[in-house]
Design a protein around this motif. Structure first.
Motif, PDB file in Angstrom:
ATOM      1  N   ALA A  58       0.830  -1.205   0.000  1.00 12.90           N
ATOM      2  CA  ALA A  58       0.000   0.000   0.000  1.00 12.90           C
ATOM      3  C   ALA A  58       0.865   1.256   0.000  1.00 12.90           C
ATOM      4  CB  ALA A  58      -0.930  -0.010   1.210  1.00 12.90           C
ATOM      5  N   ALA A  59       1.942   1.232   0.772  1.00 11.43           N
ATOM      6  CA  ALA A  59       2.840   2.397   0.818  1.00 11.43           C
ATOM      7  C   ALA A  59       3.496   2.646  -0.530  1.00 11.43           C
ATOM      8  CB  ALA A  59       3.895   2.191   1.902  1.00 11.43           C
ATOM      9  N   SER A  60       3.861   1.595  -1.233  1.00 12.95           N
ATOM     10  CA  SER A  60       4.502   1.793  -2.532  1.00 12.95           C
ATOM     11  C   SER A  60       3.522   2.390  -3.543  1.00 12.95           C
ATOM     12  CB  SER A  60       5.086   0.482  -3.053  1.00 12.95           C
ATOM     13  OG  SER A  60       4.072  -0.450  -3.315  1.00 12.95           O
ATOM     14  N   ILE A  61       2.270   1.964  -3.495  1.00 11.39           N
ATOM     15  CA  ILE A  61       1.283   2.539  -4.409  1.00 11.39           C
ATOM     16  C   ILE A  61       1.016   4.001  -4.061  1.00 11.39           C
ATOM     17  CG2 ILE A  61      -1.130   2.434  -5.145  1.00 11.39           C
ATOM     18  CD1 ILE A  61      -0.929  -0.623  -4.951  1.00 11.39           C
ATOM     19  N   VAL A  62       0.860   4.290  -2.769  1.00 10.07           N
ATOM     20  CA  VAL A  62       0.595   5.669  -2.343  1.00 10.07           C
ATOM     21  C   VAL A  62       1.776   6.580  -2.693  1.00 10.07           C
ATOM     22  CG1 VAL A  62       0.289   7.138  -0.307  1.00 10.07           C
ATOM     23  CG2 VAL A  62      -1.053   5.057  -0.548  1.00 10.07           C
ATOM     24  N   LEU A  63       2.996   6.139  -2.424  1.00  9.76           N
ATOM     25  CA  LEU A  63       4.168   6.953  -2.757  1.00  9.76           C
ATOM     26  C   LEU A  63       4.318   7.126  -4.264  1.00  9.76           C
ATOM     27  CD1 LEU A  63       6.877   5.784  -0.206  1.00  9.76           C
ATOM     28  CD2 LEU A  63       5.691   7.967  -0.289  1.00  9.76           C
ATOM     29  N   GLY A  64       3.979   6.083  -5.019  1.00 10.09           N
ATOM     30  CA  GLY A  64       4.051   6.193  -6.471  1.00 10.09           C
ATOM     31  C   GLY A  64       3.070   7.213  -7.019  1.00 10.09           C
ATOM     32  N   VAL A  65       1.869   7.232  -6.462  1.00  2.30           N
ATOM     33  CA  VAL A  65       0.863   8.193  -6.914  1.00  2.30           C
ATOM     34  C   VAL A  65       1.222   9.609  -6.472  1.00  2.30           C
ATOM     35  CG1 VAL A  65      -1.542   8.910  -6.602  1.00  2.30           C
ATOM     36  CG2 VAL A  65      -1.014   6.524  -7.070  1.00  2.30           C
ATOM     37  N   LYS A  66       1.705   9.737  -5.249  1.00  2.00           N
ATOM     38  CA  LYS A  66       1.961  11.068  -4.681  1.00  2.00           C
ATOM     39  C   LYS A  66       3.245  11.705  -5.213  1.00  2.00           C
ATOM     40  CE  LYS A  66       1.722  13.595  -0.468  1.00  2.00           C
ATOM     41  NZ  LYS A  66       0.542  13.995   0.178  1.00  2.00           N
ATOM     42  N   PHE A  67       4.322  10.927  -5.290  1.00  2.00           N
ATOM     43  CA  PHE A  67       5.619  11.499  -5.642  1.00  2.00           C
ATOM     44  C   PHE A  67       6.194  10.982  -6.954  1.00  2.00           C
ATOM     45  CE2 PHE A  67       5.556  11.547  -0.919  1.00  2.00           C
ATOM     46  CZ  PHE A  67       5.502  12.922  -0.771  1.00  2.00           C
ATOM     47  N   GLY A  68       5.542  10.060  -7.592  1.00  2.00           N
ATOM     48  CA  GLY A  68       6.087   9.467  -8.809  1.00  2.00           C
ATOM     49  C   GLY A  68       6.949   8.265  -8.485  1.00  2.00           C
ATOM     50  N   GLU A  69       7.323   7.563  -9.526  1.00  2.25           N
ATOM     51  CA  GLU A  69       8.118   6.357  -9.321  1.00  2.25           C
ATOM     52  C   GLU A  69       9.583   6.731  -9.175  1.00  2.25           C
ATOM     53  OE1 GLU A  69       7.303   2.768 -11.264  1.00  2.25           O
ATOM     54  OE2 GLU A  69       5.339   3.435 -11.919  1.00  2.25           O
ATOM     55  N   LYS A  70      10.104   6.469  -8.024  1.00  2.21           N
ATOM     56  CA  LYS A  70      11.494   6.753  -7.714  1.00  2.21           C
ATOM     57  C   LYS A  70      12.103   5.494  -7.104  1.00  2.21           C
ATOM     58  CE  LYS A  70      10.716  11.542  -7.290  1.00  2.21           C
ATOM     59  NZ  LYS A  70      11.138  12.788  -6.939  1.00  2.21           N
ATOM     60  N   PHE A  71      13.322   5.622  -6.641  1.00  2.00           N
ATOM     61  CA  PHE A  71      14.026   4.475  -6.066  1.00  2.00           C
ATOM     62  C   PHE A  71      13.298   3.929  -4.839  1.00  2.00           C
ATOM     63  CE2 PHE A  71      17.089   2.766  -3.008  1.00  2.00           C
ATOM     64  CZ  PHE A  71      17.533   1.678  -3.740  1.00  2.00           C
TER      65      PHE A  71
END
Length: 157
Positions: A58-71
């Motif tokens: 869930a955190a990876s999806i939320v971070l991907g949506v909020k900040f874009g795909e990063k490391f």
């Protein structure tokens, strides 16, 4: 733009692996808890690893949506796969003893509680394997569509 319009196929594959891991955890708990005496001590680890893996997914999806795909998003995906694989290993370890006495040694052959714990636990292990494969496959796809990636939008402006 709605959140579902921002998600790509990787997010949906990861969400499917989370649902499969939840199903596997419920089936694993049912295999151990239906009859007294068949609760394995490793089931606590199975539950903990599954819940932690779901939180990281869930955190990876939320971070991907909020900040874009990063490391950090990719690192969270790898950690998700790791925790689902650990849950799978612990589930296999928890049914190993029961399977040995039911299937391979005939000590508890015909004893319904032992056979139930064995076969339902085996089903849970198979579902965990499928969930882990789906989580690993989801890491090869983008979580967020390119047009919805905030980093790309900032570069374009």
């Amino acid at each position: 733009m709605g959140i579902f319009k921002k998600l790509s196929i990787g997010s949906y594959v990861l969400a499917l692996s989370v649902v499969l891991a939840l199903i596997a955890m419920i089936v694993g708990i049912a295999s151990s808890a239906r009859y007294e005496g068949f609760w394995e001590p490793t089931m606590g680890g199975v539950i903990a690893f599954t819940v932690i893996g779901i939180v990281f997914a869930a955190a990876s999806i939320v971070l991907g949506v909020k900040f874009g795909e990063k490391f950090r998003t990719s690192a969270l995906l790898v950690v998700t796969v790791l925790f689902f694989a650990l849950a799978m290993c612990y589930m296999v370890m928890s049914i190993m003893d029961v399977m040995g006495t039911v299937v391979f040694s005939d000590l508890e052959k015909g004893f319904a509680p032992a056979e139930y714990a064995c076969y339902v636990g085996l089903a849970s292990s198979v579902i965990y394997i499928i969930a882990t494969v789906f989580a690993a496959a989801g890491t090869f796809f983008r979580l967020v569509r390119k047009s919805a990636d905030p980093a790309e939008v900032k570069k374009a402006v």
